[in-house]
Scaffold this motif. Structure first.
Motif, mmCIF file in Angstrom:
data_model
loop_
_atom_site.group_PDB
_atom_site.id
_atom_site.type_symbol
_atom_site.label_atom_id
_atom_site.label_comp_id
_atom_site.label_asym_id
_atom_site.label_seq_id
_atom_site.Cartn_x
_atom_site.Cartn_y
_atom_site.Cartn_z
ATOM 1 N N TRP A 58 7.911 16.682 0.373
ATOM 2 C CA TRP A 58 7.653 16.429 1.677
ATOM 3 C C TRP A 58 6.885 15.281 2.052
ATOM 4 C CZ3 TRP A 58 8.248 21.293 -0.281
ATOM 5 C CH2 TRP A 58 9.130 22.050 0.368
ATOM 6 N N PHE A 59 7.299 14.690 3.223
ATOM 7 C CA PHE A 59 6.405 13.635 3.708
ATOM 8 C C PHE A 59 5.683 14.339 4.956
ATOM 9 C CE2 PHE A 59 8.430 10.266 1.125
ATOM 10 C CZ PHE A 59 7.182 9.851 0.260
ATOM 11 N N GLY A 60 4.563 14.632 4.901
ATOM 12 C CA GLY A 60 4.252 15.498 6.254
ATOM 13 C C GLY A 60 5.178 16.476 6.399
ATOM 14 N N SER A 61 5.888 16.552 7.627
ATOM 15 C CA SER A 61 6.902 17.645 7.873
ATOM 16 C C SER A 61 8.469 17.139 7.384
ATOM 17 C CB SER A 61 6.745 18.012 9.442
ATOM 18 O OG SER A 61 7.254 16.899 10.052
ATOM 19 N N LEU A 62 8.556 16.091 6.908
ATOM 20 C CA LEU A 62 9.652 15.568 6.526
ATOM 21 C C LEU A 62 10.010 16.167 5.205
ATOM 22 C CD1 LEU A 62 12.210 13.466 7.581
ATOM 23 C CD2 LEU A 62 10.685 11.681 6.195
ATOM 24 N N HIS A 63 11.208 16.638 5.078
ATOM 25 C CA HIS A 63 11.710 17.335 3.812
ATOM 26 C C HIS A 63 12.508 16.193 2.983
ATOM 27 C CE1 HIS A 63 13.058 21.402 1.889
ATOM 28 N NE2 HIS A 63 12.284 20.191 1.013
ATOM 29 N N VAL A 64 11.966 15.369 2.469
ATOM 30 C CA VAL A 64 12.644 14.140 1.805
ATOM 31 C C VAL A 64 13.570 14.735 0.609
ATOM 32 C CG1 VAL A 64 11.960 11.801 2.198
ATOM 33 C CG2 VAL A 64 10.207 13.527 1.208
ATOM 34 N N LEU A 65 12.833 15.566 -0.343
ATOM 35 C CA LEU A 65 13.891 16.023 -1.382
ATOM 36 C C LEU A 65 14.042 17.545 -1.235
ATOM 37 C CD1 LEU A 65 12.148 14.012 -4.359
ATOM 38 C CD2 LEU A 65 14.201 13.190 -2.806
ATOM 39 N N PRO A 107 22.953 6.819 1.730
ATOM 40 C CA PRO A 107 22.676 5.884 2.767
ATOM 41 C C PRO A 107 20.981 5.587 2.839
ATOM 42 C CG PRO A 107 23.339 8.079 3.528
ATOM 43 C CD PRO A 107 23.922 7.946 1.985
ATOM 44 N N SER A 108 20.522 4.794 3.316
ATOM 45 C CA SER A 108 19.129 4.222 3.476
ATOM 46 C C SER A 108 18.424 5.512 4.024
ATOM 47 C CB SER A 108 18.878 3.236 4.322
ATOM 48 O OG SER A 108 17.647 2.975 4.623
ATOM 49 N N GLY A 109 17.289 5.908 3.358
ATOM 50 C CA GLY A 109 16.341 7.118 3.912
ATOM 51 C C GLY A 109 16.865 8.375 3.558
ATOM 52 N N SER A 110 17.819 8.467 2.145
ATOM 53 C CA SER A 110 18.124 9.665 1.814
ATOM 54 C C SER A 110 17.304 10.067 0.660
ATOM 55 C CB SER A 110 19.689 9.560 1.339
ATOM 56 O OG SER A 110 19.717 8.426 0.402
ATOM 57 N N GLY A 111 16.405 9.387 0.200
ATOM 58 C CA GLY A 111 15.578 9.976 -0.668
ATOM 59 C C GLY A 111 15.685 9.418 -2.182
ATOM 60 N N LYS A 112 16.423 8.448 -2.294
ATOM 61 C CA LYS A 112 16.735 7.858 -3.391
ATOM 62 C C LYS A 112 15.328 7.253 -4.260
ATOM 63 C CE LYS A 112 19.555 4.717 -1.826
ATOM 64 N NZ LYS A 112 19.434 4.938 -0.579
ATOM 65 N N SER A 113 14.691 6.446 -3.438
ATOM 66 C CA SER A 113 13.723 5.850 -4.112
ATOM 67 C C SER A 113 12.738 7.011 -4.420
ATOM 68 C CB SER A 113 12.836 4.862 -3.066
ATOM 69 O OG SER A 113 14.007 3.571 -2.945
ATOM 70 N N THR A 114 12.390 7.889 -3.378
ATOM 71 C CA THR A 114 11.222 8.854 -3.645
ATOM 72 C C THR A 114 11.794 9.805 -4.870
ATOM 73 O OG1 THR A 114 11.182 8.910 -1.358
ATOM 74 C CG2 THR A 114 10.137 10.868 -2.404
ATOM 75 N N PHE A 115 12.871 10.156 -4.910
ATOM 76 C CA PHE A 115 13.292 10.802 -6.111
ATOM 77 C C PHE A 115 12.983 10.183 -7.453
ATOM 78 C CE2 PHE A 115 16.437 11.713 -9.475
ATOM 79 C CZ PHE A 115 15.808 13.176 -10.036
HETATM 80 N N1 LIG Z 1 4.962 7.249 1.956
HETATM 81 C C1 LIG Z 1 5.821 7.581 2.875
HETATM 82 N N2 LIG Z 1 5.316 8.161 3.777
HETATM 83 C C2 LIG Z 1 6.079 8.864 4.597
HETATM 84 N N3 LIG Z 1 7.291 8.837 4.899
HETATM 85 C C3 LIG Z 1 7.935 8.018 3.686
HETATM 86 C C4 LIG Z 1 7.429 7.369 2.619
HETATM 87 N N4 LIG Z 1 8.078 6.777 1.986
HETATM 88 C C5 LIG Z 1 9.283 7.285 2.408
HETATM 89 N N5 LIG Z 1 9.193 7.971 3.495
HETATM 90 C C6 LIG Z 1 10.442 8.515 4.353
HETATM 91 O O1 LIG Z 1 11.139 9.220 3.317
HETATM 92 C C7 LIG Z 1 12.403 9.128 3.501
HETATM 93 C C8 LIG Z 1 13.162 8.802 2.261
HETATM 94 O O2 LIG Z 1 12.684 7.376 1.973
HETATM 95 P P1 LIG Z 1 13.449 6.893 0.476
HETATM 96 O O3 LIG Z 1 13.213 7.769 -0.554
HETATM 97 O O4 LIG Z 1 12.701 5.510 0.519
HETATM 98 O O5 LIG Z 1 14.856 6.699 0.822
HETATM 99 P P2 LIG Z 1 16.012 5.601 0.410
HETATM 100 O O6 LIG Z 1 15.442 5.109 -0.976
HETATM 101 O O7 LIG Z 1 17.119 6.478 0.023
HETATM 102 O O8 LIG Z 1 16.260 4.631 1.265
HETATM 103 C C9 LIG Z 1 12.766 8.047 4.651
HETATM 104 O O9 LIG Z 1 12.863 8.930 5.977
HETATM 105 C C10 LIG Z 1 11.482 7.343 4.550
HETATM 106 O O10 LIG Z 1 11.126 6.996 5.943
#
Ligand SMILES: Nc1ncnc2c1ncn2[C@@H]1O[C@H](COP(=O)(O)OP(=O)(O)O)[C@@H](O)[C@H]1O
Ligand SMILES: [Mg+2]
Lengths: 250, 402
Positions: free
Chosen positions: A20-27, A45-53
């Motif tokens: 989670w990023f705060g309340s955002l459930h990214v993965l 799509p952009s924002g789908s969590g690829k980088s985060t994963f």
């Molecule tokens: N450090 C962060 N703090 C808060 N939200 C984040 C942070 N990094 C990414 N996010 C949010 O997490 C979601 C997934 O981001 P990301 O993994 O970068 O997506 P992708 O690489 O698929 O475009 C997005 O909605 C992004 O705004």
């Protein structure tokens, strides 16, 4: 014996990884198994969590639930485990992130010296051979600011390779490049894939994916919505989201 | 790259008489006329004061008292120690020029010109001892010698910095001396003075303030609450305190901490006040630089497996310092000028020596302007040298960024 070799074949295993990023459930529960020598392309799509994963895999981001095992080491809060895993995974970023105050050769030789405790001559030799691998040995004594984007990204690849990683991760390595420089970077990545390197590549370069990927993962809203071989994914996608997304990028 | 040539410089000049040149450049548009008139009035007023002054100036007030302006009340029979102690300086300045190139040239030029002028002026009076003249005669040679050494490929910034540190230690040691009846009897710091004290204190201050500022800035960013809190309190209190207030406070407070028999070393107190005050500002400058290093840099280093200590030392800090160099040199200049507070604790630094000359000797009471102009010129020359270093660094960094 055979169980052992199967174990050794798995480079990365994630089980129900959540973040989670705060309340955002990214993965929202990512489970993948990546074998030695496999090339996995992640798109979506952009924002789908690829980088985060992929950033959770070397602890640039912390995961909150589930398990990550890299080459037999469990990724937890133990600093030694994190260090072990980081030294086994090389990472290449969209923005290159070269060290601007260091010459190209020093960029590449730095981590081997500091982390692997190599001597200067040893590390410089290693760095030169890595620069030859990415085909820019002649730029060794310039500074990153003096190179083109494509050259900088190849230095970044050499820098990661100099740590002799078992796995290479790429986060949109060509997205920040001018179109005419994309090929020179992809060529290096294709060579690397063909040499047997285990690779995880976030990219929308579908030509690259078709040529070298063993498997594609389609991310959407923090989940893997579909996965399969390039042929299956490109020619016969099952999921509507995949169809819709591929129709836009292909 | 060539600039497009749209500027007015390239307009044909053949029809420009003096009158039209004046009209175009000085009186149009209308506000330029106003500026021209105001400027002319100011120049006339200045000349009205300056010409009679320059015609009757008693520069002898400076030349006769050159010894006190240069070394204060350091005992005459021990002056060889000053000469010997400071002798490596021209060599090091020259070596710095050789190693860092044109950005360190200004200081070398200043030193050579000042030395030559001093030697020449010694022919017109007998206020300087032969030792003094000899020192200034040798100094340009040492600058050039240092330059040729600095040009050698095996001499690098590290050697110059180490040489500089050793030089400062050696000089302080020589000036201070040891016991009463040794070959180098102890000379109290209250007798040190003149330009000598000003530049020594400034150099030692600079050598301490930069590392101290770095440590404070890192502590302030630390994850360990104790270091963080200590650095925060130090920085915030010292930044909020005028240097003079700090100095007077220390003069009052320090005797309470010392045994009755010892009197506080006032030069040391002034020095500590200068260092404390400037290090707080330096820490804030560096902190700005630390924050300017992008997150991507740290992530790249961490992804390579580098430890936090290495990331800070080899990735963050060098970039932070590079980004902060103009502010760092600016702080050095402030520190240099801050050394003038030494005069306020009764010691004869450059400024204190000027006061002593004017107030102490009836003959020079009317020559106050000459003495202070000289002092101001010396301060200006040094700060100009420092700004030119800063400008050189910026130029080099801009060249590297392209
Ligand atoms: N450090 C962060 N703090 C808060 N939200 C984040 C942070 N990094 C990414 N996010 C949010 O997490 C979601 C997934 O981001 P990301 O993994 O970068 O997506 P992708 O690489 O698929 O475009 C997005 O909605 C992004 O705004
Ligand atoms: Mg991304």
């Amino acid at each position: 014996m055979s169980a052992q070799s199967v174990e050794n074949d798995v480079m990365i295993q994630t089980t129900d990884v959540e973040k989670w990023f705060g309340s955002l459930h990214v993965l929202q529960g990512i489970s993948v198994t990546i074998k030695k020598g496999e090339v996995v392309v992640i798109f979506g799509p952009s924002g789908s969590g690829k980088s985060t994963f992929i950033r959770t895999l070397n602890r640039l981001e912390e995961h909150h639930r589930g398990e990550i095992v890299v080459d037999g080491t469990v990724l937890d809060n133990d600093v030694r485990n994190i260090e072990t895993i980081r030294s086994e995974i090389g990472m290449v970023f969209q923005q290159f992130n070269l060290f601007p105050h260091k010459s190209v050769i020093d960029n590449v030789a730095m981590a081997p010296r500091l982390v692997r405790k190599m001597s200067k001559t040893e590390a410089d030799e290693l760095a030169m051979s890595m620069l030859e691998l990415v085909k820019i040995p002649e730029q060794a004594y310039k500074f990153p600011g003096q190179l083109s984007g494509g050259q900088q990204q190849r230095v970044a690849i050499a820098r990661a390779l100099a740590m002799r990683p078992k796995i290479m991760m790429f986060d949109e390595p060509t997205s920040a490049l001018d179109p005419e420089m994309i090929a020179e970077v992809l060529d290096v990545m294709i060579d690397l894939a063909k040499s047997g390197m285990t690779m995880i590549v976030v990219t929308h370069e579908m030509g690259f994916a078709r040529e070298v990927a063993d498997r594609l993962l389609m991310f959407d809203e923090g989940k893997i919505v579909e996965e399969g071989t390039p042929d299956k994914m490109f020619d016969n996608p099952q999921h509507d989201r995949t169809k819709e997304f591929l129709s836009r990028v292909l | 790259m060539t600039e497009p040539t749209t500027s007015s410089e390239l307009r044909p000049v053949e029809d420009q008489s003096f009158a039209t040149w004046v009209k175009v450049n000085l009186f149009s548009p209308w506000y330029n006329s106003v500026l021209t008139v105001v400027g002319a009035v100011m120049v006339i007023l200045l000349l009205k004061v300056a010409i009679p002054f320059l015609l009757t100036a008693q520069w002898a007030a400076v030349t006769t008292n050159i010894q006190i302006l240069l070394v204060g009340q350091y005992p005459s029979e021990e002056l060889w120690r000053v000469g010997a102690g400071v002798l490596p300086m021209p060599f090091i300045v020259g070596a710095a020029w050789g190693v860092w190139g044109s950005m360190m040239r200004t200081f070398s030029v200043i030193l050579i010109v000042a030395s030559v002028l001093t030697v020449i002026s010694s022919f017109f009076g007998d206020s300087m001892t032969p030792g003094f003249v000899l020192w200034f005669a040798v100094s340009p040679v040492l600058v050039l010698l240092g330059y040729t050494v600095g040009r050698r490929s095996f001499i690098g910034p590290r050697h110059v910095l180490i040489g500089w540190f050793l030089f400062l230690m050696l000089t302080l040691f020589l000036l201070r001396g040891f016991g009463e009846d040794s070959a180098m009897p102890y000379v109290s710091t209250s007798r040190w003075g003149g330009l000598l004290v000003t530049i020594l204190i400034a150099q030692v201050g600079i050598a301490i303030v930069l590392p101290l500022g770095i440590v404070l800035a890192l502590a302030r960013q630390s994850n360990l609450w104790f270091f963080k809190a200590a650095a925060l309190v130090y920085i915030e209190i010292l930044r909020a305190t005028p240097l003079l207030a700090l100095l007077f406070l220390m003069l009052i407070v320090s005797p309470m901490f010392l045994p009755d028999i010892t009197t506080p070393d006032r030069l040391m107190l002034a020095f500590i006040a200068i260092v404390m005050n400037n290090s707080a500002y330096m820490a804030e400058n560096i902190r700005g630089g630390l924050q300017s290093v992008s997150k991507g840099q740290i992530e790249a280093a961490e992804a390579l497996g580098m430890r936090g200590r290495h990331v800070t030392l080899f990735i963050i800090l060098p970039q932070a310092i590079r980004a902060t160099i103009p502010a760092i040199v600016g702080q050095f200049i402030i520190l240099f000028k801050d050394t003038a507070v030494i005069a306020l604790v009764g010691l004869l630094d450059l400024l204190g020596a000027a006061y002593a000359i004017i107030l102490g000797q009836d003959a020079w009471r009317t020559a106050d302007l000459e003495v202070f102009l000289f002092v101001a010129a010396v301060y200006w020359i040094f700060t100009y040298g420092m700004s030119s270093v800063s400008a050189g660094v910026e130029k080099r960094m801009r060249a590297g960024a392209d």
